[in-house]
Design a protein around this motif. Structure first.
Motif, PDB file in Angstrom:
ATOM      1  N   THR A 102      -8.892  -2.619   0.797  1.00 58.51           N
ATOM      2  CA  THR A 102      -9.147  -4.070   0.678  1.00 58.51           C
ATOM      3  C   THR A 102      -7.826  -4.821   0.687  1.00 58.51           C
ATOM      4  N   PHE A 103      -7.921  -6.078   1.046  1.00 53.87           N
ATOM      5  CA  PHE A 103      -6.752  -6.947   1.054  1.00 53.87           C
ATOM      6  C   PHE A 103      -7.096  -8.125   0.136  1.00 53.87           C
ATOM      7  N   VAL A 104      -6.169  -8.439  -0.741  1.00 55.16           N
ATOM      8  CA  VAL A 104      -6.438  -9.504  -1.696  1.00 55.16           C
ATOM      9  C   VAL A 104      -5.533 -10.710  -1.371  1.00 55.16           C
ATOM     10  N   ALA A 105      -6.145 -11.872  -1.320  1.00 57.14           N
ATOM     11  CA  ALA A 105      -5.391 -13.103  -1.020  1.00 57.14           C
ATOM     12  C   ALA A 105      -5.901 -14.219  -1.919  1.00 57.14           C
ATOM     13  N   PRO A 106      -5.125 -15.259  -2.108  1.00 62.17           N
ATOM     14  CA  PRO A 106      -5.650 -16.397  -2.892  1.00 62.17           C
ATOM     15  C   PRO A 106      -6.822 -17.029  -2.125  1.00 62.17           C
ATOM     16  N   ALA A 107      -7.853 -17.433  -2.807  1.00 63.15           N
ATOM     17  CA  ALA A 107      -9.041 -17.967  -2.137  1.00 63.15           C
ATOM     18  C   ALA A 107      -8.696 -19.247  -1.374  1.00 63.15           C
ATOM     19  N   THR A 108      -7.840 -20.080  -1.894  1.00 67.07           N
ATOM     20  CA  THR A 108      -7.444 -21.318  -1.187  1.00 67.07           C
ATOM     21  C   THR A 108      -5.925 -21.408  -1.252  1.00 67.07           C
TER      22      THR A 108
ATOM     23  N   LEU B 140       0.456   5.336  13.078  1.00 74.73           N
ATOM     24  CA  LEU B 140      -0.196   4.603  11.983  1.00 74.73           C
ATOM     25  C   LEU B 140      -0.549   3.214  12.485  1.00 74.73           C
ATOM     26  N   ALA B 141      -1.739   2.750  12.212  1.00 72.93           N
ATOM     27  CA  ALA B 141      -2.159   1.422  12.682  1.00 72.93           C
ATOM     28  C   ALA B 141      -3.238   0.877  11.755  1.00 72.93           C
ATOM     29  N   LEU B 142      -3.681  -0.369  12.083  1.00 75.17           N
ATOM     30  CA  LEU B 142      -4.778  -0.982  11.330  1.00 75.17           C
ATOM     31  C   LEU B 142      -5.967  -1.154  12.260  1.00 75.17           C
ATOM     32  N   THR B 143      -7.154  -1.176  11.723  1.00 79.05           N
ATOM     33  CA  THR B 143      -8.319  -1.516  12.558  1.00 79.05           C
ATOM     34  C   THR B 143      -8.213  -3.004  12.879  1.00 79.05           C
ATOM     35  N   ASP B 144      -9.046  -3.468  13.802  1.00 79.02           N
ATOM     36  CA  ASP B 144      -8.982  -4.885  14.202  1.00 79.02           C
ATOM     37  C   ASP B 144      -9.149  -5.790  12.983  1.00 79.02           C
ATOM     38  N   GLY B 145      -8.419  -6.891  12.965  1.00 77.40           N
ATOM     39  CA  GLY B 145      -8.534  -7.834  11.865  1.00 77.40           C
ATOM     40  C   GLY B 145      -7.323  -8.744  11.860  1.00 77.40           C
ATOM     41  N   PRO B 146      -7.347  -9.752  11.032  1.00 78.44           N
ATOM     42  CA  PRO B 146      -6.264 -10.747  11.020  1.00 78.44           C
ATOM     43  C   PRO B 146      -5.051 -10.242  10.233  1.00 78.44           C
ATOM     44  N   PHE B 147      -4.665  -8.985  10.496  1.00 79.81           N
ATOM     45  CA  PHE B 147      -3.587  -8.390   9.699  1.00 79.81           C
ATOM     46  C   PHE B 147      -2.473  -7.850  10.580  1.00 79.81           C
ATOM     47  N   GLU B 148      -1.328  -7.669   9.961  1.00 80.09           N
ATOM     48  CA  GLU B 148      -0.178  -7.114  10.676  1.00 80.09           C
ATOM     49  C   GLU B 148       0.441  -6.046   9.764  1.00 80.09           C
ATOM     50  N   LEU B 149       0.738  -4.890  10.364  1.00 83.19           N
ATOM     51  CA  LEU B 149       1.303  -3.790   9.593  1.00 83.19           C
ATOM     52  C   LEU B 149       2.815  -3.922   9.540  1.00 83.19           C
TER      53      LEU B 149
ATOM     54  N   PRO C 129       5.132   4.256   1.945  1.00 84.38           N
ATOM     55  CA  PRO C 129       4.902   2.917   1.407  1.00 84.38           C
ATOM     56  C   PRO C 129       4.975   1.897   2.548  1.00 84.38           C
ATOM     57  N   LEU C 130       4.091   0.932   2.595  1.00 86.32           N
ATOM     58  CA  LEU C 130       4.143  -0.113   3.620  1.00 86.32           C
ATOM     59  C   LEU C 130       3.406  -1.349   3.116  1.00 86.32           C
ATOM     60  N   SER C 131       3.548  -2.419   3.877  1.00 93.15           N
ATOM     61  CA  SER C 131       2.851  -3.646   3.484  1.00 93.15           C
ATOM     62  C   SER C 131       2.039  -4.168   4.659  1.00 93.15           C
ATOM     63  N   VAL C 132       1.043  -4.963   4.323  1.00 92.67           N
ATOM     64  CA  VAL C 132       0.180  -5.576   5.346  1.00 92.67           C
ATOM     65  C   VAL C 132       0.201  -7.081   5.098  1.00 92.67           C
ATOM     66  N   ALA C 133       0.418  -7.845   6.186  1.00 94.78           N
ATOM     67  CA  ALA C 133       0.475  -9.309   6.050  1.00 94.78           C
ATOM     68  C   ALA C 133      -0.761  -9.918   6.689  1.00 94.78           C
ATOM     69  N   LEU C 134      -1.236 -10.995   6.091  1.00 97.56           N
ATOM     70  CA  LEU C 134      -2.385 -11.732   6.632  1.00 97.56           C
ATOM     71  C   LEU C 134      -1.834 -12.723   7.655  1.00 97.56           C
TER      72      LEU C 134
ATOM     73  N   TYR D 229       0.840  -1.205   0.000  1.00 97.19           N
ATOM     74  CA  TYR D 229       0.000   0.000   0.000  1.00 97.19           C
ATOM     75  C   TYR D 229       0.874   1.253   0.000  1.00 97.19           C
ATOM     76  N   SER D 230       0.264   2.325  -0.462  1.00 96.73           N
ATOM     77  CA  SER D 230       0.927   3.623  -0.349  1.00 96.73           C
ATOM     78  C   SER D 230      -0.040   4.558   0.385  1.00 96.73           C
TER      79      SER D 230
END
Ligand code: SF4
Ligand code: SF4
Length: 470
Positions: A463-469, A401-410, A427-432, A385-386
């Motif tokens: 939004t966060f995009v991940a492979p469905a499976t 800077l932070a994220l709202t609650d969710g299964p993510f890590e900044l 610029p930063l990244s978010v991990a599931l 993300y930017s």
């Protein structure tokens, strides 16, 4: 008793009462007569306040910077310590809508008083008329000067008038452009002949616009160019206060000796002196009834009142009144339309005040990288993300800077220090971190909060995009 307006008799319907063409109908320049009175003083007060506000505010400093400044280059609008950004321009639109509603309210209540007392076009026209009087003399002297052949005397007087007009126009343009370019720099550049092409153009443009509008076009702007004059009449009702001639009292008009009994001569209170016409800036005769050209300035009221005083008659032959009163009724101030406008106005002003104080002083825009996702060295799915963070205050700020609650890590900076008005691209990244149920697209929110004032907090969804499976 008084000098008469230029008269051209076009028809005589009533022996002894020629039909006169008004200055407006004659089509030449309108030379108004000097007069005094209550409404003139009120107008001077309104014009004085407008002038002090317009010229004074441009030179005012606030916290070390010009108090009101549209910094077009940086797209920031500074107003007494507050900075507005393009994202806040919805507030400006709201302010314009409120101003329009305020104008509707005033128009329903008292007709075109805005035009007569506070509109910049009328105010500057009155100033230009004053310059005309100072340099060329009062009405009759100006009419004579118009008709006189060109001599050195005429040249000098005309030259002085135009020089004064140009001086006022240049001062006006300087103050106006000074709201967009720091005014002290602007004046220094002007007097050291270092003006840039663009600034020079705008200075010339607004000087010329003021000179032409207030010097030459005058009432033509009100009559033919101003959209407000076109639609204001539809807002009038029978209770709207307008400047009116009381025909029942004034007719039959006609000259008479001061000590004579007008009733015995079959006359009303109007002595047909045309003073009301001579002072009118739009050159109309209010005795012809309510006209689109009337800007409700009250000049004819003052002029007629002074005539009534001299004749020993009651004032108010020409006055602010409503159609209902003239027809024998009583003006209703509280009427549904007016109450509706007032309620709407109060609601809008309240909402605007709330929106103004609730306006976030930090802004956060989030753009997700076009790469769908990637796997990091820990085997987690990551999106890039930017973030664009703007410190909208006039003080240095530190943000979290932070994220709202969710299964993510900044993964990236969690603190940010920004100077006043600074824009940072982060610029930063978010991990599931907890994949849970398979889903290709999940919602997440970025949070930026002021460390000194955690209540000042903005959340922007992405939004966060991940492979469905996996
Ligand atoms: S008619 Fe009277 S109120 Fe209307 S513009 Fe002329 S002077 Fe002003
Ligand atoms: S209305 Fe008043 S000012 Fe106008 S002509 Fe009659 S007396 Fe004179």
């Amino acid at each position: 008793m008084t000098d008469q307006i230029p008269v051209r008799i076009i028809e005589t319907v009533d022996p002894g009462r020629p039909i006169r063409l008004t200055p407006a109908q004659l089509g030449g320049p309108i030379h108004t007569r000097t007069f005094t009175g209550l409404f003139r003083n009120l107008r001077l007060l309104g014009a004085g306040a407008l002038f002090v506000l317009f010229f004074g505010t441009a030179w005012l400093d606030w916290n070390g910077r010009q108090a009101v400044l549209w910094d077009l280059g940086r797209r920031q609008f500074h107003v007494f310590g507050a900075t507005f950004w393009p994202q806040d321009f919805i507030l400006l639109s709201a302010l314009l809508i409120i101003a329009a509603f305020g104008l509707f309210f005033v128009t329903v209540l008292a007709g075109r008083v805005w035009c007569g007392y506070a509109c910049p076009q009328s105010t500057w026209t009155w100033v230009f008329m004053w310059a005309e009087k100072v340099t060329e003399g009062d009405r009759l002297q100006r009419i004579k000067l118009d008709a006189a052949p060109w001599t050195l005397h005429k040249l000098l007087r005309r030259g002085a008038k135009h020089a004064l007009w140009l001086a006022v126009s240049l001062a006006t343009a300087l103050a106006f452009v000074g709201y967009f370019t720091p005014i002290r720099e602007l004046v220094r550049e002007l007097f050291t002949l270092q003006l840039g092409l663009q600034t020079g153009f705008w200075l010339f443009f607004f000087t010329a616009a003021t000179y032409v509008n207030a010097g030459w076009l005058r009432e033509q702007v009100c009559l033919h160019m101003c959209p407000y004059s076109r639609f204001q009449s539809v807002m009038f009702d029978a209770d709207t206060l307008v400047v009116s001639y009381d025909a029942a009292r004034g007719e039959s008009r006609g000259p008479r000796r001061r000590d004579s009994d007008p009733r015995a001569q079959g006359l009303g209170d109007c002595i047909d002196c045309t003073m009301c016409v001579q002072v009118c800036p739009t050159g109309i005769d209010i005795r012809d009834g309510l006209q689109l050209d009337c800007i409700s300035c009250g000049a004819c009221v003052d002029a007629c009142d002074s005539v009534m005083d001299r004749m020993g008659y009651a004032r108010g032959l020409v006055r602010y009144t409503s159609e209902r009163t003239l027809q024998g009724g009583r003006t209703r101030l509280l009427r549904p339309r007016l109450v509706g406008y007032a309620a709407m106005l109060a609601l809008m002003v309240g909402t605007f005040a709330w929106a103004l104080q609730a306006r976030p002083l930090v802004s956060l825009d989030v753009t997700r990288d076009r790469t769908l996702f990637r796997e990091n060295s820990a085997g987690q799915i990551e999106n890039m993300y930017s973030l664009k963070v703007i410190n909208k205050t006039q003080q240095p700020r530190e943000y979290r800077l932070a994220l709202t609650d969710g299964p993510f890590e900044l993964h990236g900076p969690s603190r940010l220090a920004l100077a006043p008005g600074e824009i940072a691209d982060v610029p930063l990244s978010v991990a599931l971190v907890d994949e849970g149920a398979p889903a290709s697209r999940r919602d997440l929110g970025f949070v930026v909060s002021d460390r000194a004032d955690p209540a000042s907090r903005v959340v922007t969804a992405s939004t966060f995009v991940a492979p469905a499976t996996r």
